[in-house]
Structures are given as C-alpha cells and as structure tokens.
Design a protein around this motif. Sequence first.
Motif, PDB file in Angstrom:
ATOM      1  N   PRO A 146       0.804  -1.230   0.000  1.00 33.77           N
ATOM      2  CA  PRO A 146       0.000   0.000   0.000  1.00 33.77           C
ATOM      3  C   PRO A 146       0.830   1.269   0.000  1.00 33.77           C
ATOM      4  O   PRO A 146       0.460   2.253  -0.624  1.00 33.77           O
ATOM      5  CB  PRO A 146      -0.832  -0.141   1.286  1.00 33.77           C
ATOM      6  N   LEU A 147       1.943   1.264   0.715  1.00 32.71           N
ATOM      7  CA  LEU A 147       2.752   2.479   0.784  1.00 32.71           C
ATOM      8  C   LEU A 147       3.429   2.804  -0.532  1.00 32.71           C
ATOM      9  O   LEU A 147       4.046   3.852  -0.659  1.00 32.71           O
ATOM     10  CB  LEU A 147       3.814   2.338   1.880  1.00 32.71           C
ATOM     11  N   GLY A 148       3.353   1.883  -1.482  1.00 30.85           N
ATOM     12  CA  GLY A 148       3.961   2.160  -2.779  1.00 30.85           C
ATOM     13  C   GLY A 148       3.313   3.313  -3.512  1.00 30.85           C
ATOM     14  O   GLY A 148       3.876   3.852  -4.455  1.00 30.85           O
ATOM     15  N   ARG A 149       2.131   3.710  -3.090  1.00 31.34           N
ATOM     16  CA  ARG A 149       1.444   4.823  -3.738  1.00 31.34           C
ATOM     17  C   ARG A 149       1.975   6.173  -3.289  1.00 31.34           C
ATOM     18  O   ARG A 149       1.625   7.194  -3.881  1.00 31.34           O
ATOM     19  CB  ARG A 149      -0.057   4.758  -3.442  1.00 31.34           C
ATOM     20  N   TYR A 150       2.812   6.160  -2.243  1.00 31.21           N
ATOM     21  CA  TYR A 150       3.226   7.419  -1.643  1.00 31.21           C
ATOM     22  C   TYR A 150       4.735   7.597  -1.761  1.00 31.21           C
ATOM     23  O   TYR A 150       5.506   6.647  -1.572  1.00 31.21           O
ATOM     24  CB  TYR A 150       2.808   7.485  -0.179  1.00 31.21           C
ATOM     25  N   GLU A 151       5.116   8.795  -2.046  1.00 31.24           N
ATOM     26  CA  GLU A 151       6.534   9.153  -2.113  1.00 31.24           C
ATOM     27  C   GLU A 151       6.899   9.901  -0.834  1.00 31.24           C
ATOM     28  O   GLU A 151       6.418  11.013  -0.594  1.00 31.24           O
ATOM     29  CB  GLU A 151       6.801  10.025  -3.335  1.00 31.24           C
ATOM     30  N   ILE A 152       7.722   9.269  -0.004  1.00 31.92           N
ATOM     31  CA  ILE A 152       8.078   9.848   1.293  1.00 31.92           C
ATOM     32  C   ILE A 152       9.056  11.006   1.078  1.00 31.92           C
ATOM     33  O   ILE A 152      10.074  10.862   0.402  1.00 31.92           O
ATOM     34  CB  ILE A 152       8.711   8.788   2.202  1.00 31.92           C
ATOM     35  N   ASP A 153       8.732  12.150   1.664  1.00 32.04           N
ATOM     36  CA  ASP A 153       9.604  13.323   1.544  1.00 32.04           C
ATOM     37  C   ASP A 153      10.563  13.411   2.730  1.00 32.04           C
ATOM     38  O   ASP A 153      11.772  13.306   2.570  1.00 32.04           O
ATOM     39  CB  ASP A 153       8.753  14.591   1.441  1.00 32.04           C
ATOM     40  N   ARG A 154      10.040  13.540   3.920  1.00 34.12           N
ATOM     41  CA  ARG A 154      10.886  13.669   5.102  1.00 34.12           C
ATOM     42  C   ARG A 154      10.049  13.440   6.339  1.00 34.12           C
ATOM     43  O   ARG A 154       8.810  13.509   6.302  1.00 34.12           O
ATOM     44  CB  ARG A 154      11.538  15.049   5.181  1.00 34.12           C
ATOM     45  N   GLU A 155      10.719  13.170   7.441  1.00 34.16           N
ATOM     46  CA  GLU A 155      10.033  13.014   8.721  1.00 34.16           C
ATOM     47  C   GLU A 155       9.737  14.388   9.287  1.00 34.16           C
ATOM     48  O   GLU A 155      10.598  15.262   9.325  1.00 34.16           O
ATOM     49  CB  GLU A 155      10.906  12.212   9.687  1.00 34.16           C
ATOM     50  N   ILE A 156       8.493  14.569   9.757  1.00 30.61           N
ATOM     51  CA  ILE A 156       8.120  15.870  10.319  1.00 30.61           C
ATOM     52  C   ILE A 156       7.734  15.766  11.783  1.00 30.61           C
ATOM     53  O   ILE A 156       7.401  16.776  12.393  1.00 30.61           O
ATOM     54  CB  ILE A 156       6.964  16.513   9.514  1.00 30.61           C
ATOM     55  N   GLY A 157       7.766  14.562  12.345  1.00 32.62           N
ATOM     56  CA  GLY A 157       7.474  14.465  13.759  1.00 32.62           C
ATOM     57  C   GLY A 157       7.474  13.029  14.232  1.00 32.62           C
ATOM     58  O   GLY A 157       7.309  12.093  13.452  1.00 32.62           O
ATOM     59  N   SER A 158       7.642  12.856  15.540  1.00 30.75           N
ATOM     60  CA  SER A 158       7.620  11.531  16.131  1.00 30.75           C
ATOM     61  C   SER A 158       7.071  11.655  17.537  1.00 30.75           C
ATOM     62  O   SER A 158       7.482  12.535  18.297  1.00 30.75           O
ATOM     63  CB  SER A 158       9.023  10.931  16.165  1.00 30.75           C
ATOM     64  N   GLY A 159       6.093  10.819  17.864  1.00 29.82           N
ATOM     65  CA  GLY A 159       5.480  10.878  19.177  1.00 29.82           C
ATOM     66  C   GLY A 159       5.575   9.563  19.904  1.00 29.82           C
ATOM     67  O   GLY A 159       6.370   8.693  19.560  1.00 29.82           O
ATOM     68  N   GLY A 160       4.728   9.416  20.905  1.00 30.47           N
ATOM     69  CA  GLY A 160       4.795   8.231  21.720  1.00 30.47           C
ATOM     70  C   GLY A 160       4.372   6.976  20.992  1.00 30.47           C
ATOM     71  O   GLY A 160       4.803   5.881  21.332  1.00 30.47           O
ATOM     72  N   MET A 161       3.486   7.115  19.981  1.00 29.85           N
ATOM     73  CA  MET A 161       2.988   5.928  19.307  1.00 29.85           C
ATOM     74  C   MET A 161       3.451   5.836  17.866  1.00 29.85           C
ATOM     75  O   MET A 161       3.738   4.741  17.378  1.00 29.85           O
ATOM     76  CB  MET A 161       1.459   5.907  19.335  1.00 29.85           C
ATOM     77  N   GLY A 162       3.512   6.920  17.165  1.00 31.27           N
ATOM     78  CA  GLY A 162       3.792   6.854  15.736  1.00 31.27           C
ATOM     79  C   GLY A 162       4.828   7.848  15.282  1.00 31.27           C
ATOM     80  O   GLY A 162       5.231   8.752  16.008  1.00 31.27           O
TER      81      GLY A 162
END
Length: 869
Positions: free
Chosen positions: A571-587
């Motif tokens: 499923p993630l093949g549909r999306y082009e990852i640009d960069r990480e914008i945040g990280s929290g306790g769960m995700g």
Amino acid sequence: MDAKRYQQIQDLFWAAEELPREDRDDFLARNAGDDQGLIDEVRSLLREHDPNAAQIEGRSAKPVRLPGATKIGHASMADDDSDRYPGGSNDADGESATGAELADRDRPDLRKTVPMERSTPKRNWGGGQTPKTNSPSKSGKASTTKKGQKGGSRRDANQRTVSGAQRTHAAPRHPVSRRRRRGRGPDSGGRSTQSLPTSVGPSQRRFTWLPLWIAITLAGLIPIWIAAWVMGNNYIESRQVANERLLGSVLEQTRLRFESIIDHDQHRSERIARQASDGAILVDETNPYGDSSNAQTTLDAFLAKQSPTARDEWTFVVWDQKFRVVAMASARDLRPEAMTARYAGLVARCLEHRPVFVGPSSRPHLGDETSRDMIADHGNGWMFPVTAPSDPTRVLGAVMITKMSLWPVVNEAFDQIAGEAGTDVYLVDRHGIMQTNSPTAESLRSRQGENASGSAFRVAEFTAGDTSLESANRVSPLTVAAASVSTNRGNVIHSVAYPSYHGGDVSGAWRWLPSYGLGVIAEVPVHQYASAFSPSLFWASLASLLVFGLASGVTWWHQETLSTIRDARQPLGRYEIDREIGSGGMGVVYRARHKELGRDIALKVLRGDRQDEDDRQRFDREARLASSLSCPHSVTVFDFGYTEDDAAFCVMELLHGLTLAEIVARGGAQSPGRVVWIMQQICQSMLEAHGKGLMHRDLKPQNVMLRFDSVVGDWATVFDFGLAKPIEPDQDVFQTAETIWAGTPMYMAPERFRDPSSMDPRSDIYSIGCIAYYLLAGNPPFAECDPESMFALIMSEHPIGISTHRDEPIDPRLDRWVSDCMRKDKGSRAESIPELIRELQRLSSDMPWTRSDAEQWWATHAKEMINES
C-alpha cells in the motif's frame, strides 16, 4: 524592551561574563559603541550575577512543568503520543510540525508524578522507578496491599491496576483482535519485524544491490585488464622490434654514408698529395734525404698555382724516413716539432707503405691540455707514403694533407640522417669523446650554459643538478654505448633502454670502424614502462570508468524495477516519502505525496517499538474512528492499512497554519468576535463526533489548527483523535481498559479525574469552555506546576475571571457561555453541542469577525501564512 534589544543584552552579557573582570569594561565599550544604556544594562546584570550561586541553584533545581502542557496517557501509553500528524507548531515552510518537537514542548512528561503500580510487563517511565504519591482513594484512604503496605505487591500478570483515585477496574493485557496478523510468524511475540521506530514500510536489507554491482563490475573489469596487459605487452614488444629495425637501418645507413664520404675524400686527397709531393723530397735518388729547401720550394710552387680558398683550407706536411719535416705549408701557425710529436705514430704506419686516415681521433686527448694548446685544429685528411719513381716499393717519406671542409660534410650527412629517422647519430673515439656535432648535445650544452662549439664533449651519463656540464662530464661514467662501442666488432643493437648523456632513456645501436678509429652510435628515445599495463593504462582506466558507470546504471535500473514492483505490491507504494516531520509516543509522521494524485499528505506509521497488541489495536481504532468523520472542521483520513511487514499506517490530511496555542503566543488574548467564530467551528466538529457517538477526550488549544482561508478568513480544524472513544461501548469494537486518566489534565473535566472510564459528551463541552477561556484570557484556566495542586484546583476551584486577565470587561453573555461550559457539576453544565452553537450564533451578530479582520491579524502576526492560503 523589544526582542532585538533583549537579544543584544543577552549576547553581550554572556560574552562579557566569560572575561576577567578588568577586561569587561573595555569589551563593552568596543562592542556597544555609543549606546550607554546598553552598557549600563549589561553592567547591572554582571554585578548581580553570581556564577557559583547559579551553579548550585541549577544543580538543586527540579524540572518545571508548564501548565496546560501535560498529557496523562493511558497506562499502556498507546494514546500518550503527541505526534499531531496534521497539526502543531509551524516549521519554516508553514507546515504543521508534528511529533517529538510538540511532545517535548507542549506535553512535558508527568508520568513520574502519576501514582501508578504496574504488573509485568513493567515500564520504566524515564526516572528509573515508579514514583510514589499520597493521593487519596475514593474512600479517602491510601491504596494498600493485602498486608496493609503501600506498593510492592506481586500482581497478576494479566491485570493492570493503579492506586488511589485512578483505580477503576482490571482488563486483559492483550485482548484478542480479529485483524488478520500478516507478515508475522507464530513466535514473533507481537513484535513487528521493523528494526527502527522511524522505518516506513517493510525493512529492506542494506546493500542488496552490492552483489549485482560487483558481479557486473568484475565481469567487465577482468576482460578489460587482461586485454590491457596483452595489448601493453604487444605494444612494448612491437615498439622494441620497431626500434631494433630502425636502429639497425640507421646504423648501417650512417656507416655506409660515412665510408662513402671518406673514400671519396681519400681518392681526391691522394691525387692532390702526389701532385704536391712530386720532386719535393727526391733531388737525387742516391741522396735519400734530399734537400729540404728544395722540397719546401717545390711545395710552395704547387700551392701558388691553387686558389686562395684552397690555400686557406689545406695543410701540407712532408716527412722523410727520419721523421724530419722537410716541407710544410698551412695558413695556420704550425711548428714542425709539434707536428712530428703529434703524428709520429701515423708517420710510422704510413712509412710501412699504406695510407693512414687523419681524423678527430688523432687529436690530443681531452686531458692533454699542453698538446691541445700547442697544436691548433687544422682539419681532417689523409697521410700517404712517398715512393721512389724508379722503385714504387721503396718508401722515401710521407706526405699529409688535411682540410677544413671534410668534417662539415660528415656533420651535414649525420644531421640529415638523424632528422629523417628521428634518431641521434654521432661518432665517438675510443675515449668516448663525441667527434661530430649532435643537435641534442648542442642543445644540452646550451641549457647548461656551456659554449656549444667549445671543447670536445664526453658522452657520459647525465648528472642532474650539476651547474657545470664540463666538470660533471669528466667524472660521470660513459654511457653504455660510448663504453662498449670500441670493444665490439660488427653491428650491435641494444634494445634494452639505458640512460643517455642528455638525461633520457634510449635504445641504441653502434659499430666500431677500426680503419678510422671511430665508432658510429645511433640512439632513439624510448619510454620506460613500469609494467605491461602502462602503455594501455589510460584506455583501460577509461574503459573501467565506463564499466563502473554501466554497472551502476544497470544496478540502479534493476533496483528501480524491483522497487517499482515491490511498491506496487504494498500500500505504501502509492506514496513518495519526503521527510520526517514528527515523532510521538505511538507513531512517526512523515510528509509524503501521493504519486498519482500529486497531493501532499501526512503519513503516520506505528513506531517499531510500539508493536504489542494493545498498541496496534489502539492505532487501528484511532484511524477507524477518525475516518468516520466528514466535517470540514475535523481532520480528514484518506487511507489506512498495513504494509507487507505488518506495520500499520494511516494517511491523513496535511494541515498548514498555527495551533490555537501558537495563536495566543503570537497575539495574546484574542478578540471576542474571533473567539466566537472559532468556537463555532470547533463545536461543529464536535457536533458530528457526538452525533456518531464519539468523544474526543483531548480537546485543547494544541489540538486545534487555525489557518487563513482566502474566502472566510479564519478556518479551524480539530485533530488528534488518538484518545477518541465511543460514548456507548460496542462489543464488536476493540475497547481499551481505562486504568489512568487519558488526556491533558488542565483541559479535562473534573469527573474525568474521579472516574476515567466514564463516557459523557459533556466532558468535551468542559474542554471547549477551557479553550474559549484560554483564547479570551490569553492564559489557561488553571496554572500549577505541581500536578496534585492543579488537580485540586480543577475539582474544587473556579478560574480567575477573564476580565481580570484582559484588564477590560467582556460581554456578560460570552462570559456566561464560558462559565456554563466549565461548571464543575456536569449536571448543571450546558446540555449539548447544538445548544452551544445556537448561543454562539446569537452572540456572533453582536460580535462580528470578518474576513478582513482575519486578514489584518494574519498580516500582522503571521504574514508568511497568508501566502499559503
């Protein structure tokens, strides 16, 4: 004092504080210029600053927890993440920053101060141990074990409990999920195969492309370098064979040409010598010594008949059998004794009835300075025996004829051969003295500052760094050719490179001519190759670079093809990852783009270290509940699923703008009209959620994003439904067991503290009132660093009046609306969201907030956001 002024004072203070006290005034005078006020401010700070006391205070200080920024999560901490995927503080691009930066700023961890006892598995809340508290229970007594002692009891591994007021009930640690478990083996223990918390999609082995790249590279490089070695060997051998043929041909051509010139000169010289010597010695055959005066007269008479050029060029010397000079004629000043001493050996050979060549080798040796000074160079020629007319076998004497024109002819012939063949050709005697003019030798002597036409040149190995060529020439060893030429007979071809007299490497051929006492040497420059690869090194390197490029290109194409196929299967093949914008306790939240639609989205992926069954099902629940909302003022969920590695992900709307907390931070207390406008939009979002039986449970300024809309002005969006729960439990939906408060205490309704498991929409209404209070007052309703004190305030005290914070009165109807929302008793609180909306609509007519008002505020406080609307 504005921010710029404050920054100047701060920078100067810290810089001056590090200097000795006696140097501070000079430093301030240099850096503050004429601003005496700035200097006085810094001096005042320096006088009051005690670094020792500051260090002691810093070591003993306790962390300060900002009011309104604490979020007490579920005991499993699956819902305590502050990864606000669609909203948060804005980064430089105006995007909603999410994750760790908001978790650190807006929600300092109060887990250390929460009374909690956990059974296995036990989590370390960052302090190394579970903190204790004296918080009372419902009965007013502290929670105890069966033995009456606090804490320390052994709990059932399948139950979770908390002490005091937070205890509600026990729940299974891992409720059974009906979701099919993909990509996990039976022994995975509820863990994903992801290795990193921030990994997106299935973890890939690193350097999987390397074997293919190495195989292609070796397949190309091995044949190239084998071919380079073969070609280099063939080239070296072919050049060697070619040099041998060239040197042999040049050597033979030079020898034949030299002998042809000498033979022609011999016949001509013999004829002239006979004419000059006839009757010059023999006056009477019975008087074998003759009359020297008659011989000189006869020779002078012969020369008188010749042209002036011939008289200047020729030299005649006549000896009798006693080695006495009986006649001599030359344009140069010659002494008979010196001539006899110089040519006595040649005269002796000539008296044996054979002609003798008088060449350069007949001159004195280079070291014979006395002879060289006494005898001037008078050319090259021949010496012939003089016989009796009546008896040709009887030798009466010897006559020598030399001329200056012979050697220029030889030099010209050698230069012509050398120029045509590209070689260096010259004659040497048995001492290694060069006897012809070589352009290479002349060039070398010119570079060394020597006179090119000076003394004879010794063919010795070149010595670098010597300033005087002549001195180095005398002590350096002869070259291989010059040292070997007189010891060999026949043609010698030396194809192995050796150092020459000019500093380069050459291959040579030579031949000794015993009739003339000279050796012919022909040399051709060669390049010394370090190995067989050297001749083809450039082309082999270029081909290797092409192979590297080809291998990289093929590997890249192969990896891209595999990646495309792999992406198409997940499923993630549909999306082009640009960069990480945040990280929290769960995700972990990424900025991404849908490849086909070109739409920017926020992609939230469950952290790799939060993969137990509780966490995974909470993530599922958050996505499913949030996706059921369609209000334009609620964050939109576009997609949800699992990767091949069974990592859960959720695709949501990427929000731009400022949270309400940032709105107040930038603009302070907000206009009542704006608050009414914003609260209507928040209430519309909650109206839909409550209508679908869903509570947000974590409404606060940090979870509402405000942006400028070019049509209506302010546009609010509610997000972070991570703690949302159905009001009426559904047995078909996974329910998390409440064992501790879930939400941010400062904005939580009092009943939530007493009974965390209670589900009542009026709890969200209380949070709505807190948000309105915060916007109007510019401060949270309750501000206490100690959480227990803050809990007591929320449950028993009323907040300070809004007018007190604003220093101005507000409309009583709006103040009453906020108070109705924030009543301690939920029974006397506003009944429903529609009731709140109706009251806000009535207030909006008297407190308008237009698009122009919004645009003016954004232009003043967040101009960069207007361009993104």
